[in-house]
Design an enzyme around this catalytic site. Structure first.
Site, PDB file in Angstrom:
ATOM      1  CG  LEU A  48      -9.933 -17.015   8.262  1.00  0.00           C
ATOM      2  CD1 LEU A  48     -11.121 -16.457   6.883  1.00  0.00           C
ATOM      3  CD2 LEU A  48      -8.695 -17.545   7.534  1.00  0.00           C
ATOM      4  CD  GLU A  91     -23.922  -3.517  -2.175  1.00  0.00           C
ATOM      5  OE1 GLU A  91     -23.901  -2.815  -1.267  1.00  0.00           O
ATOM      6  OE2 GLU A  91     -24.682  -3.668  -2.998  1.00  0.00           O
ATOM      7  CB  SER A 141     -18.337  -6.687  -3.121  1.00  0.00           C
ATOM      8  OG  SER A 141     -19.752  -6.355  -3.048  1.00  0.00           O
ATOM      9  CE1 TYR A 151     -19.799  -8.027   2.442  1.00  0.00           C
ATOM     10  CE2 TYR A 151     -20.593  -6.518   0.560  1.00  0.00           C
ATOM     11  CZ  TYR A 151     -19.912  -7.592   0.922  1.00  0.00           C
ATOM     12  OH  TYR A 151     -19.511  -8.495   0.007  1.00  0.00           O
TER      13      TYR A 151
HETATM   14  C1  LIG Z   1     -22.734  -7.895  -4.379  1.00  0.00           C
HETATM   15  C2  LIG Z   1     -23.407  -8.004  -2.924  1.00  0.00           C
HETATM   16  O1  LIG Z   1     -24.654  -8.925  -3.293  1.00  0.00           O
HETATM   17  C3  LIG Z   1     -25.129  -9.264  -2.172  1.00  0.00           C
HETATM   18  O2  LIG Z   1     -25.518  -8.207  -1.213  1.00  0.00           O
HETATM   19  P1  LIG Z   1     -27.241  -7.665  -1.337  1.00  0.00           P
HETATM   20  O3  LIG Z   1     -27.250  -6.867  -2.610  1.00  0.00           O
HETATM   21  O4  LIG Z   1     -27.470  -6.647   0.037  1.00  0.00           O
HETATM   22  O5  LIG Z   1     -27.891  -8.772  -1.555  1.00  0.00           O
HETATM   23  P2  LIG Z   1     -29.378  -9.243  -1.077  1.00  0.00           P
HETATM   24  O6  LIG Z   1     -30.013 -10.296  -1.801  1.00  0.00           O
HETATM   25  O7  LIG Z   1     -29.536  -9.278   0.571  1.00  0.00           O
HETATM   26  O8  LIG Z   1     -30.136  -7.865  -1.360  1.00  0.00           O
HETATM   27  C4  LIG Z   1     -30.611  -7.479  -2.775  1.00  0.00           C
HETATM   28  C5  LIG Z   1     -31.149  -6.339  -2.817  1.00  0.00           C
HETATM   29  O9  LIG Z   1     -32.762  -6.844  -2.530  1.00  0.00           O
HETATM   30  C6  LIG Z   1     -33.365  -5.779  -1.715  1.00  0.00           C
HETATM   31  N1  LIG Z   1     -34.339  -6.195  -0.795  1.00  0.00           N
HETATM   32  C7  LIG Z   1     -35.492  -5.805  -0.734  1.00  0.00           C
HETATM   33  N2  LIG Z   1     -36.367  -6.523   0.125  1.00  0.00           N
HETATM   34  C8  LIG Z   1     -35.412  -7.456   0.506  1.00  0.00           C
HETATM   35  C9  LIG Z   1     -35.449  -8.572   1.627  1.00  0.00           C
HETATM   36  O10 LIG Z   1     -36.693  -8.756   1.844  1.00  0.00           O
HETATM   37  N3  LIG Z   1     -34.553  -9.190   1.829  1.00  0.00           N
HETATM   38  C10 LIG Z   1     -33.148  -9.159   1.334  1.00  0.00           C
HETATM   39  N4  LIG Z   1     -32.179  -9.704   1.673  1.00  0.00           N
HETATM   40  N5  LIG Z   1     -33.105  -7.879   0.407  1.00  0.00           N
HETATM   41  C11 LIG Z   1     -34.159  -7.080   0.360  1.00  0.00           C
HETATM   42  C12 LIG Z   1     -31.980  -5.358  -0.847  1.00  0.00           C
HETATM   43  O11 LIG Z   1     -32.395  -3.938  -0.260  1.00  0.00           O
HETATM   44  C13 LIG Z   1     -31.134  -5.172  -1.736  1.00  0.00           C
HETATM   45  O12 LIG Z   1     -31.140  -3.859  -2.634  1.00  0.00           O
HETATM   46  C14 LIG Z   1     -24.118  -9.984  -1.180  1.00  0.00           C
HETATM   47  O13 LIG Z   1     -23.624 -11.288  -1.785  1.00  0.00           O
HETATM   48  C15 LIG Z   1     -23.091  -9.265  -0.776  1.00  0.00           C
HETATM   49  O14 LIG Z   1     -22.149  -9.917   0.017  1.00  0.00           O
HETATM   50  C16 LIG Z   1     -22.531  -8.470  -2.011  1.00  0.00           C
HETATM   51  O15 LIG Z   1     -21.246  -8.478  -1.969  1.00  0.00           O
END
Ligand SMILES: C[C@H]1O[C@H](OP(=O)(O)OP(=O)(O)OC[C@H]2O[C@@H](n3cnc4c(=O)[nH]c(N)nc43)[C@H](O)[C@@H]2O)[C@@H](O)[C@@H](O)C1=O
Length: 319
Positions: free
Chosen positions: A58, A126, A124, A148
């Site tokens: 893309l 975000e 998003s 992001y």
């Molecule tokens: C709307 C948005 O939604 C998604 O982004 P994300 O919210 O970053 O998703 P996530 O599942 O990685 O984190 C959710 C929360 O969980 C916390 N957290 C704690 N401990 C861990 C941990 O161990 N792993 C991860 N991954 N997160 C953790 C982390 O810090 C955050 O607060 C994407 O689809 C994005 O593309 C989008 O647009």
């Protein structure tokens, strides 16, 4: 028969959206980055043979143009992105480059080839970042807190700009966190469910997580893709929040999953590795516009979604 192109077709939303469009008699063309796409999600939904996968970079506008001329789509759903917030802190430049230039290349191609092609952009929650008012609405101030989120704001306003300048049909779905069995296991909810099951089976001792004292508005991916589809079926394009309307703390999610699987709470351990430099503390949106204008039906609580996801994960764990 309508033709839809889906970028990012190998992600969870791409797979569920493909299934929905096929059910509605579309020809579905899925764009993939390389020769060895991960089609596990499409295979899981038993639609791998029905989606034509086409390689496309893309970031190369000539490749994008060639595909639009060849397939003459009625609709394009742009789901491709570097979608990890956490990775974006480590790779800000490539994240920003991909998430913005890919949108420019698609919109410029549509503008020059056929302005009637309808375009969906995956924006998003975000983008809202430093929240100053809850619930978030379509008119909330945007204040991104990660590379992001910054890239998604740039892409979002690029879409608004093309819509207003050239009268193109461009709809932006501002999606809050949404989960499914097909979610990549680096994301929080999938990771918690998958690893908790391993703990309950005796294959893992504990769960390591980052900051779990924040709250998010979580929903169910198969239901959220219905809103995407509906956004491209209206008389006029617009922006819509797609969310559940309430937030839940990450700690509550872990305790709910642990309790369902009979795991004691001391099996959850903090690891600084998973903390981010900056973080939204609490966020939830108002889905009234999507429900009213799109007739989008959504009334799951996230506890119901969690129970569905735990059951689906358990059903597949030994396969
Ligand atoms: C709307 C948005 O939604 C998604 O982004 P994300 O919210 O970053 O998703 P996530 O599942 O990685 O984190 C959710 C929360 O969980 C916390 N957290 C704690 N401990 C861990 C941990 O161990 N792993 C991860 N991954 N997160 C953790 C982390 O810090 C955050 O607060 C994407 O689809 C994005 O593309 C989008 O647009």
């Amino acid at each position: 028969m309508k033709v839809a192109i889906i970028t990012g077709v190998t992600g969870q939303d791409g797979a569920y959206l493909s299934a929905l469009l096929l059910k509605n008699n579309y020809t579905v063309i899925g764009l993939v980055r390389n020769d060895q796409p991960n089609w596990a999600g499409l295979a899981y939904l038993k639609i791998k043979e029905q989606v034509e996968l086409v390689k496309c970079n893309l970031l190369d506008i000539e490749q994008v143009r060639t595909i639009l001329i060849k397939y003459q789509p009625d609709e394009i759903y742009n789901l491709a992105a570097q979608s990890s917030v956490s990775l974006s802190f480590e790779e800000p430049i490539t994240t920003f480059e991909f998430n913005t230039l890919s949108v420019f290349n698609l919109l410029e191609s549509i503008k020059s080839i056929n302005k009637e092609i309808r375009f969906y952009q995956a924006s998003s929650s975000e983008m809202c970042g430093k929240v100053n008012q809850l619930p978030i609405t379509e008119n909330s101030i945007l204040h991104p807190l990660s590379p992001y989120a910054t890239s998604k704001v740039a892409a979002h306003f690029t879409c608004t700009n093309y819509r207003e300048s050239y009268g193109m049909y461009i709809a932006c779905g501002i999606l809050f966190n949404h989960e499914s069995y097909l979610r990549n296991d680096s994301f929080f909810v999938k990771k918690v469910i998958q690893q908790s099951i391993q703990i309950s089976l005796g294959n893992q001792t504990h769960l390591e997580v980052g900051n779990i004292d924040v709250k998010r508005d979580f929903g169910y991916s198969p239901a959220y893709v219905e809103a995407m589809y509906k956004m491209l079926q209206k008389d006029k394009p617009g922006d819509y929040l797609v969310c559940s309307g309430e937030s839940i703390s990450l700690r509550e999610i872990i305790y709910h999953v642990f309790s369902a699987l009979g795991i004691s709470r001391d099996k959850c351990v903090a690891n600084p590795k998973f903390y981010r430099p900056n973080e939204i503390q609490n966020i939830y949106g108002d889905n009234a516009k999507a429900k009213r204008e799109l007739e989008w039906d959504y009334d799951f609580s996230f506890y119901q979604v969690l129970d569905l996801l735990i059951a689906e994960e358990l059903a597949n764990v030994s396969k």
